[in-house]
Motif scaffolding. Structure first.
Motif, short mmCIF file in Angstrom:
data_model
loop_
_atom_site.label_atom_id
_atom_site.label_comp_id
_atom_site.label_asym_id
_atom_site.label_seq_id
_atom_site.Cartn_x
_atom_site.Cartn_y
_atom_site.Cartn_z
N ASP A 51 -9.36 -6.04 -2.19
CA ASP A 51 -10.59 -5.42 -2.69
C ASP A 51 -11.82 -5.98 -1.98
O ASP A 51 -12.72 -5.24 -1.61
CB ASP A 51 -10.74 -5.63 -4.21
N ALA A 52 -11.85 -7.30 -1.80
CA ALA A 52 -13.02 -7.95 -1.18
C ALA A 52 -13.16 -7.62 0.30
O ALA A 52 -14.27 -7.55 0.81
CB ALA A 52 -12.93 -9.46 -1.38
N THR A 53 -12.03 -7.42 0.98
CA THR A 53 -12.08 -7.19 2.42
C THR A 53 -12.03 -5.72 2.80
O THR A 53 -12.41 -5.36 3.92
CB THR A 53 -10.88 -7.88 3.12
N GLY A 54 -11.55 -4.87 1.89
CA GLY A 54 -11.39 -3.46 2.22
C GLY A 54 -10.15 -3.19 3.05
O GLY A 54 -9.96 -2.08 3.55
N LEU A 55 -9.28 -4.21 3.21
CA LEU A 55 -8.05 -4.05 3.98
C LEU A 55 -6.94 -3.53 3.08
O LEU A 55 -6.96 -3.71 1.87
CB LEU A 55 -7.63 -5.39 4.59
N GLU A 56 -5.95 -2.90 3.71
CA GLU A 56 -4.77 -2.44 2.99
C GLU A 56 -4.03 -3.66 2.43
O GLU A 56 -3.99 -4.72 3.05
CB GLU A 56 -3.84 -1.67 3.92
N LEU A 57 -3.44 -3.49 1.28
CA LEU A 57 -2.71 -4.57 0.62
C LEU A 57 -1.57 -5.11 1.49
O LEU A 57 -1.34 -6.31 1.54
CB LEU A 57 -2.19 -4.08 -0.73
N THR A 58 -0.89 -4.24 2.21
CA THR A 58 0.20 -4.69 3.08
C THR A 58 -0.31 -5.59 4.20
O THR A 58 0.37 -6.55 4.58
CB THR A 58 0.98 -3.51 3.68
#
Length: 89
Positions: A51-58
């Motif tokens: 959530d904080a980085t905006g990256l995909e969870l994988t």
């Protein structure tokens, strides 16, 4: 010259470090320990990092798998990863 991957890795490391330190200080109600837990270390879940980085969870989980034992202590439960401590050099 720094590659995009190196820059992203450095940014991700710094974000995780900041989230972990924020959780330890109690600055974040979402990550703060429950009342009565005293000074127990507060873990940071992979979902909060995503959530904080905006990256995909994988992507976050892959990073944590590679950083476990090197930069962080990471617990695994099924597919979930949780940062339980920062490791110093």
């Amino acid at each position: 010259m720094t590659s995009d991957l190196e820059a992203t890795t450095a940014d991700l490391y710094q974000t995780i470090r900041d989230l972990w330190l924020e959780a330890q200080s109690g600055a974040s109600d979402e990550l703060a320990p429950p009342a009565g837990r005293g000074q127990a270390a507060v873990s940071v879940p992979d979902t909060a990092i995503a959530d904080a980085t905006g990256l995909e969870l994988t992507v976050v989980r892959d990073f944590l798998d590679n950083a476990d034992g090197v930069k962080f202590a990471v617990e695994r439960e099924g597919d979930t990863r949780t940062v339980t401590a920062l490791l110093t050099d």
